[in-house]
Every structure is written in C-alpha cells, then in structure tokens.
Design a protein around this motif. Structure first.
Motif, PDB file in Angstrom:
ATOM      1  N   THR A  24       1.062  -1.248   0.089  1.00 43.79           N
ATOM      2  CA  THR A  24      -0.018   0.135   0.130  1.00 43.79           C
ATOM      3  C   THR A  24       0.794   1.261   0.010  1.00 43.79           C
ATOM      4  O   THR A  24       1.821   1.185   0.803  1.00 43.79           O
ATOM      5  CB  THR A  24      -1.122  -0.042   1.206  1.00 43.79           C
ATOM      6  OG1 THR A  24      -1.606  -1.294   1.188  1.00 43.79           O
ATOM      7  CG2 THR A  24      -1.854   0.960   1.130  1.00 43.79           C
ATOM      8  N   PRO A  25       0.514   2.050  -0.905  1.00 51.49           N
ATOM      9  CA  PRO A  25       1.220   3.467  -0.700  1.00 51.49           C
ATOM     10  C   PRO A  25       1.594   4.001   0.711  1.00 51.49           C
ATOM     11  O   PRO A  25       0.516   4.013   1.427  1.00 51.49           O
ATOM     12  CB  PRO A  25       0.463   4.422  -1.949  1.00 51.49           C
ATOM     13  CG  PRO A  25      -0.219   3.539  -2.588  1.00 51.49           C
ATOM     14  CD  PRO A  25      -0.503   2.384  -1.856  1.00 51.49           C
ATOM     15  N   ALA A  26       2.756   4.569   0.932  1.00 53.21           N
ATOM     16  CA  ALA A  26       2.921   4.886   2.258  1.00 53.21           C
ATOM     17  C   ALA A  26       2.281   6.119   2.769  1.00 53.21           C
ATOM     18  O   ALA A  26       1.842   6.017   3.713  1.00 53.21           O
ATOM     19  CB  ALA A  26       4.536   5.277   2.420  1.00 53.21           C
ATOM     20  N   HIS A  27       1.852   6.912   1.848  1.00 55.76           N
ATOM     21  CA  HIS A  27       1.118   8.207   2.195  1.00 55.76           C
ATOM     22  C   HIS A  27      -0.419   7.806   2.614  1.00 55.76           C
ATOM     23  O   HIS A  27      -0.910   8.198   3.243  1.00 55.76           O
ATOM     24  CB  HIS A  27       0.838   9.196   1.190  1.00 55.76           C
ATOM     25  CG  HIS A  27       0.159   8.889  -0.114  1.00 55.76           C
ATOM     26  ND1 HIS A  27       0.784   8.054  -1.199  1.00 55.76           N
ATOM     27  CD2 HIS A  27      -1.022   8.872  -0.621  1.00 55.76           C
ATOM     28  CE1 HIS A  27       0.113   7.802  -2.065  1.00 55.76           C
ATOM     29  NE2 HIS A  27      -1.090   8.160  -1.750  1.00 55.76           N
ATOM     30  N   GLU A  28      -0.812   6.670   1.785  1.00 59.45           N
ATOM     31  CA  GLU A  28      -2.136   6.203   2.113  1.00 59.45           C
ATOM     32  C   GLU A  28      -2.434   5.453   3.542  1.00 59.45           C
ATOM     33  O   GLU A  28      -3.078   5.516   4.591  1.00 59.45           O
ATOM     34  CB  GLU A  28      -2.974   5.289   0.985  1.00 59.45           C
ATOM     35  CG  GLU A  28      -3.117   6.026  -0.227  1.00 59.45           C
ATOM     36  CD  GLU A  28      -3.385   5.057  -1.141  1.00 59.45           C
ATOM     37  OE1 GLU A  28      -3.743   3.777  -0.923  1.00 59.45           O
ATOM     38  OE2 GLU A  28      -3.619   5.169  -2.427  1.00 59.45           O
TER      39      GLU A  28
END
Length: 316
Positions: A140-144
């Motif tokens: 999962t993208p880190a910012h999400e």
C-alpha cells in the motif's frame, strides 16, 4: 507527529519486509523489533517508555504483548503480536478481544508487523463489523497508510473514541468540513442469488457456487469449492497483492495455503495443488468445502482485502 516522519518510517518498514522477509518470518521477536516496535513508537507509543507502554501485560492466565496506556488507569488498547507471515485467524482475534474485555479495554489490535487490524471490543456485532482498521504495510502506498494509521496515533487512540483521517482528529473542537455531495449513483436492481464470501456458511453438502465476483472485475465461473480459492489467488496475483515475495501464506502453523513450492512447513508435500502465475505459485486445494472458504478468507486478509467484498452466486 509530522506525517512526513510517519511516511518515512512506513517506507523503512516496507523496505525491511521486502529485503528481510525470510529472516523476519522466523520468529516473533525479530518481527517485533524490526517492524512492530518502530511503528508503535512513530505513532507516539514509545515501547521503551514504561509510562506509555506495558509489555507482556498480564490478563488472567494469558498475556497481551503490549498495553499502550491512555490517560486513565485502563490501557487504551491491547496489542497482540505475531511473527511476520503468520496467518491471523478468528480464534486469535477473539482471544485478544476477550483479553481486552476482561480488563475493560475498549480497543484491541492484532498484527504480524505487516497486517494491522484494530477492533472495537464492546460492540455487539459480528467480528468483521467490529473491525475499525485492516491494512497491509507491504503493498500500500506509504502516504495512504499514514492516514489510515492515524487511528492508532496516541492522542487519537487514547481518547477512547478514535476518529479516522476524514474527521478532524488534530483539533477536535473544529469539525472537519463536510465533503461536497456526490452525484447519486444509478440504481441497479438487486441481483438474486449473490452472497458475501465473508458471511457465507451454508449447510454441509451444499452445492458449490456457480460464480465468484471480485471488486472491480467481472464474475468468474466456478464449478468446485476449491475453484473459489484458486480464482481468488489468481485475482490477487493479477492485482499485485500475491507474489513470490508475499508467500508463504499460512492456514495453520503446519499447513500452507499458497507457496512457491507445493510443500508445507513440515516438509510434507501438498496432497493436491494447482499452479498459478505461470507456475511461480502453488495453491493448496486439498480442502473440504468449509475449510476451503476459510482458507480463502485467510488468503484475502493476508493480502489486505476484506472477504465481505467478494461475492458468490450461490446455487439454488
């Protein structure tokens, strides 16, 4: 807690999982040191601080791995840790909830350092309806992830009523602005015969469903119970959630659901298996109907997908 710092920690954990997966899967202590402790600390729960976290918190005849402290004498949550790659199961989830309930703790967390789940303890509802958070660090993208993990941020969780990132948890006195109204979705007539995989438990000797439908995909035909598991593994692989780097997937400590070779952790060969991903992954299909459904749910949760989002067209 600057979000940039949390994103940086998450990216570090993602790199550790990708680089050291086999080593971290060997035991719980390595997982806790390399993955769980750093994330809890980044969220404000410094595990080395006795005023913030009690490790090995005693509960009757059992122990919770971590008990983060709130503003009161009762912990803000209880956290159960497993080694990386351990297949979290409902018995373990309920045990953690029972530990928390016995101590009057409102929230319970269970994690293998990659999968993180947060539950409401006192809510009278099925287990999946008590889940506030379910995420997977690796894919999962880190910012999400940073926004989702704010549910576990110390000021938020310690409040006893953690709010998700779409609410104003930075300044509770100032409510978050209402999002603009979405245009109404076109109404579709209900499709008869569909049931959620997460809740479908038919009587013994029920015929297998005829189709399976995943989020954002067309239905796939199935003929046997194990086709549900194979189709799910293929869909997860096509979406990038199931790869050679994210296996093995455990059903129990002695049984694999998916591995790169048709061999269980005991060294015993799969009695029946199905290759997917051009033979790079092997799916264990030696399951009766009920065990097949359970294995499919475990596989979905391992990959961070809610089983209730998968639909089955049940036989009439």
């Amino acid at each position: 807690m600057p979000l940039d710092d949390l994103v940086s920690v998450i990216e570090t954990l993602q790199q550790r999982i990708a680089t050291h997966r086999q080593s971290l899967q060997q035991n719980e202590t390595r997982t806790r040191t390399a993955l769980i402790d750093p994330l809890l600390t980044a969220l404000g729960w410094d595990v080395s601080g006795p005023a913030l976290v009690t490790p090995e918190y005693s509960v009757g005849n059992g122990r919770a791995d971590y008990a983060p402290h709130g503003s009161e004498s009762i912990p803000a949550a209880m956290v159960e840790a497993k080694r990386l790659g351990h297949a979290l199961n409902d018995d373990e989830r309920m045990q953690m909830l029972n530990y928390a309930n016995a101590r009057g703790v409102r929230h319970a967390v269970i994690t293998d350092g990659n999968v993180w789940e947060l539950y409401e303890v006192f809510k009278q509802a099925p287990l999946e309806d008590r889940r506030l958070l379910s995420l997977r660090i690796a894919n999962t993208p880190a910012h999400e992830l940073a926004l989702q993990l704010l549910l576990l941020w110390r000021p938020n969780l310690a409040s006893g009523q953690p709010g998700s990132a779409n609410r104003s948890i930075f300044d509770p006195k100032e409510p978050a602005p209402e999002p603009p109204p979405s245009p109404p979705a076109p109404e579709e007539p209900p499709v008869a015969g569909w049931a959620s995989l997460g809740k479908y438990n038919p009587p013994t000797n029920t015929n297998p469903p005829t189709e399976i439908k995943f989020p954002d995909s067309a239905p796939r035909e199935i003929r046997r119970w194990y086709d549900i598991l194979v189709a799910t593994a293929e869909w997860l692989h096509s979406s990038g959630n199931l790869t050679t780097d994210t296996v093995p997937v455990e059903h129990t400590e002695k049984i694999y659901i998916v591995h790169t070779q048709p061999i269980h952790p005991t060294g015993q060969a799969f009695l029946r298996s199905k290759p997917i991903a051009n033979g790079l992954l092997m799916v264990n299909i030696d399951y009766a109907a009920s065990s097949c459904r359970r294995a499919t749910r475990i596989l979905l949760q391992h990959c961070g997908v809610d089983p209730t989002t998968v639909q089955l067209r049940v036989a009439e």
